[in-house]
Design a protein around this motif. Sequence first.
Motif, PDB file in Angstrom:
ATOM      1  N   LYS A  57       0.852  -1.307  -0.186  1.00 64.43           N
ATOM      2  CA  LYS A  57      -0.189  -0.248   0.155  1.00 64.43           C
ATOM      3  C   LYS A  57       0.972   1.286   0.172  1.00 64.43           C
ATOM      4  CE  LYS A  57      -4.001  -2.079   2.416  1.00 64.43           C
ATOM      5  NZ  LYS A  57      -4.934  -2.064   3.488  1.00 64.43           N
ATOM      6  N   ALA A  58       1.946   1.223   0.675  1.00 58.72           N
ATOM      7  CA  ALA A  58       2.863   2.312   0.683  1.00 58.72           C
ATOM      8  C   ALA A  58       3.709   2.434  -0.505  1.00 58.72           C
ATOM      9  CB  ALA A  58       3.860   2.307   2.057  1.00 58.72           C
ATOM     10  N   ILE A  59       4.335   3.471  -0.875  1.00 58.80           N
ATOM     11  CA  ILE A  59       5.318   3.680  -1.876  1.00 58.80           C
ATOM     12  C   ILE A  59       6.605   4.048  -1.039  1.00 58.80           C
ATOM     13  CG2 ILE A  59       5.887   4.854  -3.779  1.00 58.80           C
ATOM     14  CD1 ILE A  59       3.067   5.461  -4.426  1.00 58.80           C
ATOM     15  N   SER A  60       7.598   2.992  -1.477  1.00 54.86           N
ATOM     16  CA  SER A  60       9.146   3.164  -1.052  1.00 54.86           C
ATOM     17  C   SER A  60       9.920   2.243  -1.855  1.00 54.86           C
ATOM     18  CB  SER A  60       8.987   2.742   0.512  1.00 54.86           C
ATOM     19  OG  SER A  60       8.958   1.146   0.620  1.00 54.86           O
ATOM     20  N   ALA A  61      11.295   2.690  -1.880  1.00 51.34           N
ATOM     21  CA  ALA A  61      12.017   1.814  -2.470  1.00 51.34           C
ATOM     22  C   ALA A  61      13.361   1.588  -1.404  1.00 51.34           C
ATOM     23  CB  ALA A  61      12.873   2.577  -3.751  1.00 51.34           C
ATOM     24  N   THR A  62      13.861   0.474  -1.351  1.00 46.50           N
ATOM     25  CA  THR A  62      15.134   0.077  -0.603  1.00 46.50           C
ATOM     26  C   THR A  62      16.082  -0.149  -1.650  1.00 46.50           C
ATOM     27  OG1 THR A  62      13.550  -0.834   1.073  1.00 46.50           O
ATOM     28  CG2 THR A  62      15.896  -1.532   1.143  1.00 46.50           C
ATOM     29  N   TYR A  63      17.428   0.775  -1.209  1.00 51.86           N
ATOM     30  CA  TYR A  63      18.431   0.683  -2.143  1.00 51.86           C
ATOM     31  C   TYR A  63      19.567  -0.088  -1.697  1.00 51.86           C
ATOM     32  CZ  TYR A  63      15.562   3.940  -4.723  1.00 51.86           C
ATOM     33  OH  TYR A  63      14.803   4.794  -5.402  1.00 51.86           O
ATOM     34  N   VAL A  64      20.343  -1.067  -2.022  1.00 48.68           N
ATOM     35  CA  VAL A  64      21.556  -1.691  -1.463  1.00 48.68           C
ATOM     36  C   VAL A  64      22.669  -1.475  -2.474  1.00 48.68           C
ATOM     37  CG1 VAL A  64      22.281  -3.702  -0.673  1.00 48.68           C
ATOM     38  CG2 VAL A  64      19.912  -3.076  -0.362  1.00 48.68           C
ATOM     39  N   LYS A  65      24.000  -0.825  -1.991  1.00 46.67           N
ATOM     40  CA  LYS A  65      25.065  -0.951  -2.555  1.00 46.67           C
ATOM     41  C   LYS A  65      26.360  -1.536  -1.582  1.00 46.67           C
ATOM     42  CE  LYS A  65      28.390   1.832  -4.951  1.00 46.67           C
ATOM     43  NZ  LYS A  65      28.698   3.119  -5.289  1.00 46.67           N
ATOM     44  N   GLY A  66      26.617  -2.912  -1.709  1.00 47.80           N
ATOM     45  CA  GLY A  66      27.724  -3.356  -0.879  1.00 47.80           C
ATOM     46  C   GLY A  66      26.882  -3.588   0.663  1.00 47.80           C
ATOM     47  N   LYS A  67      27.684  -3.029   1.485  1.00 49.86           N
ATOM     48  CA  LYS A  67      27.223  -3.057   2.945  1.00 49.86           C
ATOM     49  C   LYS A  67      26.205  -2.032   3.492  1.00 49.86           C
ATOM     50  CE  LYS A  67      30.645  -6.220   3.983  1.00 49.86           C
ATOM     51  NZ  LYS A  67      31.093  -6.985   5.263  1.00 49.86           N
ATOM     52  N   LYS A  68      26.073  -1.029   2.416  1.00 49.97           N
ATOM     53  CA  LYS A  68      24.996   0.087   2.963  1.00 49.97           C
ATOM     54  C   LYS A  68      23.693   0.027   2.049  1.00 49.97           C
ATOM     55  CE  LYS A  68      29.143   3.354   3.062  1.00 49.97           C
ATOM     56  NZ  LYS A  68      29.644   4.471   2.420  1.00 49.97           N
ATOM     57  N   ALA A  69      22.872   0.425   2.707  1.00 49.97           N
ATOM     58  CA  ALA A  69      21.307   0.505   2.217  1.00 49.97           C
ATOM     59  C   ALA A  69      20.675   1.549   2.880  1.00 49.97           C
ATOM     60  CB  ALA A  69      20.438  -0.663   2.828  1.00 49.97           C
ATOM     61  N   LEU A  70      19.576   2.054   2.136  1.00 47.26           N
ATOM     62  CA  LEU A  70      18.531   3.059   2.847  1.00 47.26           C
ATOM     63  C   LEU A  70      17.135   2.712   1.910  1.00 47.26           C
ATOM     64  CD1 LEU A  70      18.865   6.570   0.978  1.00 47.26           C
ATOM     65  CD2 LEU A  70      20.279   4.787   0.251  1.00 47.26           C
ATOM     66  N   ARG A  71      16.350   2.962   2.674  1.00 42.92           N
ATOM     67  CA  ARG A  71      14.770   2.918   2.425  1.00 42.92           C
ATOM     68  C   ARG A  71      14.403   4.432   2.300  1.00 42.92           C
ATOM     69  NH1 ARG A  71      11.581  -0.870   5.557  1.00 42.92           N
ATOM     70  NH2 ARG A  71      12.402  -2.305   3.798  1.00 42.92           N
ATOM     71  N   VAL A  72      13.818   4.636   1.211  1.00 40.22           N
ATOM     72  CA  VAL A  72      13.261   6.034   0.799  1.00 40.22           C
ATOM     73  C   VAL A  72      11.683   5.848   0.500  1.00 40.22           C
ATOM     74  CG1 VAL A  72      13.217   7.906  -0.765  1.00 40.22           C
ATOM     75  CG2 VAL A  72      15.401   6.748  -0.461  1.00 40.22           C
ATOM     76  N   SER A  73      10.903   6.455   1.425  1.00 40.28           N
ATOM     77  CA  SER A  73       9.526   6.165   1.608  1.00 40.28           C
ATOM     78  C   SER A  73       8.782   7.637   1.255  1.00 40.28           C
ATOM     79  CB  SER A  73       9.000   5.661   2.734  1.00 40.28           C
ATOM     80  OG  SER A  73       9.655   4.442   3.471  1.00 40.28           O
ATOM     81  N   VAL A  74       7.722   7.420   0.576  1.00 40.00           N
ATOM     82  CA  VAL A  74       7.112   8.532   0.191  1.00 40.00           C
ATOM     83  C   VAL A  74       5.972   8.818   1.217  1.00 40.00           C
ATOM     84  CG1 VAL A  74       5.220   9.528  -1.231  1.00 40.00           C
ATOM     85  CG2 VAL A  74       6.893   8.167  -2.327  1.00 40.00           C
ATOM     86  N   ARG A  75       6.112  10.062   1.965  1.00 41.06           N
ATOM     87  CA  ARG A  75       5.733  10.446   3.150  1.00 41.06           C
ATOM     88  C   ARG A  75       4.048  10.355   2.873  1.00 41.06           C
ATOM     89  NH1 ARG A  75       8.188  12.888   6.731  1.00 41.06           N
ATOM     90  NH2 ARG A  75      10.338  13.636   6.428  1.00 41.06           N
ATOM     91  N   SER A  76       3.284   9.926   4.073  1.00 42.16           N
ATOM     92  CA  SER A  76       1.878   9.686   3.800  1.00 42.16           C
ATOM     93  C   SER A  76       1.262  10.915   3.534  1.00 42.16           C
ATOM     94  CB  SER A  76       1.378   9.086   5.274  1.00 42.16           C
ATOM     95  OG  SER A  76       1.798   9.897   6.211  1.00 42.16           O
ATOM     96  N   SER A  77       1.580  12.024   4.035  1.00 45.38           N
ATOM     97  CA  SER A  77       0.892  13.593   3.664  1.00 45.38           C
ATOM     98  C   SER A  77       1.131  13.513   2.116  1.00 45.38           C
ATOM     99  CB  SER A  77       1.439  14.515   4.231  1.00 45.38           C
ATOM    100  OG  SER A  77       3.032  14.762   3.899  1.00 45.38           O
TER     101      SER A  77
END
Length: 161
Positions: free
Chosen positions: A86-106
């Motif tokens: 239901k949400a919109i997000s993307a989890t990005y991984v490069k090597g041992k680093k990762a981040l999740r970017v989630s569209v704000r509910s607002s």
Amino acid sequence: MREHMDIARDKLLDGAAAFHGHLGPYLVLGLRSGLVAVEVLGRDPFGMSAIVETAPSPPRLCFIDGVQFATGCTMGKGNIKMSSGKAISATYVKGKKALRVSVRSSVLEELNGRPLGGQIEKLALDLADRSSDELFEVDYGEPSKFQMHTQPKTLTRLVGS
């Protein structure tokens, strides 16, 4: 200086729209999400992978094309996958680093409350001009932090398969 930034933004939006077929708000959100990942992890179309969570139908599915255009992670290389949600997000991984970017509910509420119709490009441009902080929640960590169930392949995994 601002004029050069506008020209660069316009070229980026034109390229993404050409890739996708038109300029829309979900494409821009995916593009901006991917640009956040590139800023943090560096652009590496073969070493980065992405898992996108979104509804499996347009217009939300358009988010994936923005991510592909910004990061170089593509369905063809197999280093981007989709997970239905239901949400919109993307989890990005490069090597041992990762981040999740989630569209704000607002932001999602704003999009859900508007008929897109003839306002689609205007809304897309409005989103392109907003700060990343207005659009997204960003979480950093190691890949294990995000409990990714669908692991995209990076090129090194493809070569070794």
